[in-house]
Write a protein that holds these residues in place. Sequence first.
Motif: not given
Length: 93
Positions: A12-39
């Motif tokens: 339940i936690l994986i999709p919740l955090l991976v789809k959250t823009d705040f979490f991506a910014r916190y981790c300094e990861i660009n979700k739009s890159e090919d491996d962003g969501e996997q990272e």
Amino acid sequence: YRQFINGNNMDILIPLLVKTDFFARYCEINKSEDDGEQELTNIVQKLYQAIFNPTQDSLPALIINDHIAIEYPSRYRKDLIDSSSLLSGNSKY
């Protein structure tokens, strides 16, 4: 819930955090890159294991990237369990 807090179910936690823009910014990861969501998924898995897996209690820090480390992540376990229990249907608020 029991599986989640015992370190056996992060599904339940994986999709919740991976789809959250705040979490991506916190981790300094660009979700739009090919491996962003996997990272991000890998970070969520490491974070969950560091907090909820009893064999990881002595982990001094979880390194997320060159700029972010969470010191003694297992110390957050009780707070997260208390917070998630508020989401139960048995909670009175």
